[in-house]
Design a protein around this motif. Structure first.
Motif, mmCIF file in Angstrom:
data_model
loop_
_atom_site.group_PDB
_atom_site.id
_atom_site.type_symbol
_atom_site.label_atom_id
_atom_site.label_comp_id
_atom_site.label_asym_id
_atom_site.label_seq_id
_atom_site.Cartn_x
_atom_site.Cartn_y
_atom_site.Cartn_z
ATOM 1 N N LYS A 154 0.840 -1.195 0.000
ATOM 2 C CA LYS A 154 0.000 0.000 0.000
ATOM 3 C C LYS A 154 0.878 1.250 0.000
ATOM 4 N N VAL A 155 0.393 2.288 -0.670
ATOM 5 C CA VAL A 155 1.104 3.567 -0.702
ATOM 6 C C VAL A 155 0.713 4.361 0.532
ATOM 7 N N LYS A 156 1.700 4.791 1.277
ATOM 8 C CA LYS A 156 1.460 5.534 2.510
ATOM 9 C C LYS A 156 1.554 7.022 2.233
ATOM 10 N N MET A 157 0.421 7.720 2.413
ATOM 11 C CA MET A 157 0.416 9.175 2.304
ATOM 12 C C MET A 157 0.628 9.767 3.691
ATOM 13 N N GLU A 158 0.811 11.076 3.753
ATOM 14 C CA GLU A 158 1.173 11.724 5.008
ATOM 15 C C GLU A 158 0.093 11.573 6.076
ATOM 16 N N LEU A 159 -1.153 11.864 5.697
ATOM 17 C CA LEU A 159 -2.204 11.909 6.709
ATOM 18 C C LEU A 159 -3.464 11.159 6.295
ATOM 19 N N SER A 160 -3.441 10.436 5.185
ATOM 20 C CA SER A 160 -4.645 9.749 4.725
ATOM 21 C C SER A 160 -4.473 8.246 4.828
ATOM 22 N N ASP A 161 -5.610 7.556 4.774
ATOM 23 C CA ASP A 161 -5.577 6.096 4.840
ATOM 24 C C ASP A 161 -4.913 5.525 3.593
ATOM 25 N N GLU A 162 -4.311 4.358 3.762
ATOM 26 C CA GLU A 162 -3.678 3.671 2.637
ATOM 27 C C GLU A 162 -4.756 2.961 1.825
ATOM 28 N N GLN A 163 -4.913 3.367 0.545
ATOM 29 C CA GLN A 163 -6.026 2.842 -0.230
ATOM 30 C C GLN A 163 -5.624 2.172 -1.533
ATOM 31 N N TYR A 164 -4.427 2.387 -2.015
ATOM 32 C CA TYR A 164 -4.071 1.810 -3.308
ATOM 33 C C TYR A 164 -2.646 1.287 -3.257
ATOM 34 N N ASN A 165 -2.356 0.337 -4.147
ATOM 35 C CA ASN A 165 -1.084 -0.380 -4.159
ATOM 36 C C ASN A 165 -0.145 0.147 -5.236
#
Length: 754
Positions: free
Chosen positions: A592-603
């Motif tokens: 999963k792609v980790k963004m700064e402050l959002s949930d991980e939603q896509y690979n």
């Protein structure tokens, strides 16, 4: 003994009466009294200023009542807390009481990231407490009998605190302490000779004369829209779509949730039409400072280019500190109503278009509709699109839906995501054009959550739909709306943020005009020339302000080879029969792609290489299946990359990542092209949101995917022996940058020239 009961007894002098101390309360030393005065005065001043932002637009009476009640509530609550802490006896209870009250009030004023807010609060409270204590002791003569050394030390302390407070005041009132530095602007990374186009700048006014009109349900609520010739609408019952609408809110606006008004400002072209319809909706802001006039610049531009644009009033759903008791009793789940109201506006437009005698009779192209939303409005438009296809309301199936408008395009501006999920499920869009704009210096919606909806938008194979996003370096949250402007927080809370490093407002509006107008031209008017802007932003480099941009693009004409969503096996492609291979890579994994402050939603696939530690050149290979991939000399290989090197200096010589793309056919012919032929991979763009030197408390640095497109014909030119129809391998060779960390996603073959 004195007989104080006798009527004839002379009055006893007060000094002769014994002093009876109150239980638990001892006399307060002068220093602590001064500390109370110091911190209380600065707190009161800041709160009065902040209250004017929250409540000033309501009039003096509401401002006075709201402010006094808030102060009394905070004093009461902190007084109770102080009583519980009194046992400690480390500080006088009265100082603790006022200290806790000040902390609460100042935090409500300086709302922001907790470490940043607490740092500023500590500086204010410490400096004014110490200054007040020292000054009060001087006034009371506490230092008269002390040594010279004590007097000098106390005097030095007063001077030091005065200097510190002046510096703190300068820091708070300044815009920031560094200007926006653009290291690799679009105009530099996109070379001039690669781009030529005969299409006009989409931000230039078009040929139509612009007219305007308003429509309202209740002129007593929106007197500013009550102009001569306005249209009248019927209010709608939205009580099922919002919870906890208080009587205070009803008193303020003059209506309850059962009578929500349909208000809007319209800009439209003079002519017979029919013209495509565009609705724009704002996000959350102070309810009593109307946000909808802030998109007039878009209305005038789009109307001149042959669109009807209405800016929708949903201000009554916004935060109202007076009515909401600040945050204690506010509206709940109002995002549902934001989306539903857009559909109610469309019903009104449908009626007008069919009604003889209405100024819009026959002038509205109801087959070409777009919705634009800013902030929470960016989520409202996806809710509207979801409701538009549903048969019933997900939260109450007794409420039936029957809309089915032909909404072709959605544009999210700094939009939120998943604050509302119909039936508890994230909104997935199918066969609708989608564009998301976001800024690296967004101090409200800090993380780029619009990318989530981008990846939850899918198309039927071989359809004409497109989706894109553009990440704009230096853009903030508010400047897309001229009412909100350059400040993303409310009142003195803006003093924490780094406004010196954001794009000038006129440049941010220029970027919005170019991108929004291009997208509407491409998707509502089928002007395919403007699709090139999103396929390759270099086509817009003469129109856009000079800063860095990262954009992504996908369309229904593209066959997905792999998007890394199909399974957890790093060796398989999404397209059955394909394979993925790595060679000499330091890291190769899917996650999963980790963004700064959002949930991980896509690979995506994580790739890292270091040429100094291996003997062979690192590479990542995509082996295409034997069939199901149609490749000709007019096809395009597309993929997206994101830089993942968080330690990289954006100004370093190797900040721009380059690599080699190669294709191989079944005959063994191989052709190579550098990534930089299209564009180098930009570094991670860092948004320092808080003022320096406290910027590290609020810095956004996220992996944003950048799209790349390589025409097969260019590979053929590089090796004339290459047979496009027999290509079976695409390789990414990491030979041009010594080491790096990247993410890769959405590898596909586009055939849009058939």
């Amino acid at each position: 003994m004195f007989d104080i009961s006798s009527k004839n007894q002379k009055k006893v002098h007060r000094s002769l009466l014994p002093k009876i101390p109150l239980p638990g309360i001892s006399p307060l030393p002068p220093g602590w009294k001064g500390a109370i005065f110091g911190v209380s005065l600065v707190t009161l001043f800041i709160c009065l200023v902040q209250a004017s932002y929250y409540l000033g637009s309501r009039g003096f009476q509401d401002y006075f009542i709201g402010t006094v009640l808030s102060l009394l509530a905070i004093l009461g609550i902190t007084g109770l807390i102080t009583s519980g802490l009194h046992w400690a006896k480390k500080m006088p209870s009265r100082y603790v009481w006022f200290l806790l009250s000040s902390i609460c009030l100042l935090y409500l004023s300086f709302l922001g990231p907790l470490p940043l807010s607490l740092s500023v609060l500590f500086c204010i409270i410490f400096s004014f407490s110490l200054l007040g204590s020292l000054v009060y002791r001087f006034i009371k003569g506490s230092y008269r009998e002390t040594s010279r050394w004590v007097k000098v030390t106390a005097g030095t302390g007063v001077a030091a605190m005065c200097i510190f407070i002046c510096l703190l005041g300068y820091w708070l009132t300044s815009e920031g302490f560094a200007n926006l530095v653009v290291q690799n602007p679009l105009q530099t990374v996109k070379t001039t000779n690669n781009y030529s186009s005969s299409v006009a700048n989409p931000a230039d006014p078009g040929p139509f004369r612009v007219k305007s009109i308003a429509y309202i349900s209740d002129p007593t609520y929106r007197k500013d829209l009550d102009s001569q010739g306005h249209l009248t609408t019927e209010p709608v019952d939205g009580s099922a779509f919002v919870d906890n609408w208080s009587s205070r809110r009803t008193n303020t606006f003059g209506f309850g949730p059962e009578a929500m008004p349909l208000n809007g400002s319209v800009w439209y072209p003079e002519g017979d039409g029919p013209f495509p319809l565009v609705l724009v909706v704002h996000g959350n802001h102070l309810a009593t400072e109307f946000s909808d006039p802030g998109y007039a610049y878009l209305g005038k531009l789009l109307a001149s280019r042959g669109f009807i644009m209405a800016s929708i009033d949903e201000n009554f759903l916004n935060i109202s500190p007076y009515d909401d008791l600040f945050i204690l009793d506010g509206l709940e789940d109002e995002n549902r109503a934001r989306g539903w109201l857009l559909l109610q506006h469309l019903k009104t437009w449908e009626t007008w278009n069919a009604s003889k005698g209405n100024p819009f009779h026959g002038k509205v192209d109801m087959q070409h509709i777009a919705l634009i939303g800013h902030s929470r409005g960016g989520e409202a438009i996806t809710t509207a699109a979801a409701y538009n296809q549903m048969t019933t309301y997900p939260e109450d199936a007794n409420i039936k839906f029957d809309y089915h408008f032909n909404i072709k395009s959605l544009i999210s501006i700094a939009g939120t995501d998943m604050q509302y999920q119909p039936g508890g499920q994230p909104i997935k869009l199918q066969d609708i054009n989608y564009l998301s704009l976001h800024g690296s210096h967004d101090m409200d919606v800090n993380s780029f959550v619009g990318a989530n909806q981008y990846y939850r938008t899918c198309f039927t194979e071989n359809s004409d739909y497109i989706k894109s996003y553009v990440y704009i370096y230096g853009a903030n949250h508010g400047q897309f709306n001229t009412i909100w402007g350059g400040t993303d927080a409310v009142g003195v809370g803006n003093m924490l943020f780094n406004n010196s490093e954001i794009l000038p407002g006129e440049q941010q509006i220029q970027a919005a005009e170019v991108l929004i107008s291009s997208f509407l031209e491409a998707t509502l008017k089928d002007n395919n020339s403007y699709r090139m802007v999103f396929q390759d932003l270099g086509y817009a480099k003469e129109w856009l302000p000079e800063t860095m941009y990262i954009n992504n693009y996908w369309d229904g004409k593209t066959t997905t080879v792999t998007n890394y969503e199909e399974d957890s096996d790093p060796g398989t492609t999404t397209l059955p029969g394909g394979r993925l291979e790595g060679d000499s890579l330091k890291v190769w994994k899917e996650d999963k792609v980790k963004m700064e402050l959002s949930d991980e939603q896509y690979n995506a696939v994580f790739l890292e290489w270091d040429n100094t530690t291996v003997t062979s050149t690192p590479a990542y290979n995509v082996i295409l299946p034997d069939s199901a991939v149609d490749i000709t000399d007019t096809s395009t290989i597309v993929f997206s990359l994101a830089n993942l090197d968080t330690e990289q200096d954006v100004s370093a010589a190797d900040a721009l990542v380059d690599l080699t793309i190669s294709v191989e056919d079944k005959n063994g012919n191989i052709s190579h092209l550098p990534l930089s032929k299209f564009s180098p991979l930009l570094p991670m763009l860092e948004g320092v949101l808080a003022k320096r030197p406290l910027g590290f408390f609020q810095t956004i640095k996220e992996p944003i995917f950048q799209n790349f497109a390589f025409n097969i014909n260019d590979f053929v030119k590089a090796d004339t022996n290459l047979v496009p129809e027999r290509i079976d391998k695409i390789s990414f060779i990491f030979d041009r940058t010594t080491k790096g960390k990247i993410l890769m996603k959405d590898i596909g073959i586009r055939n849009d020239q058939k």
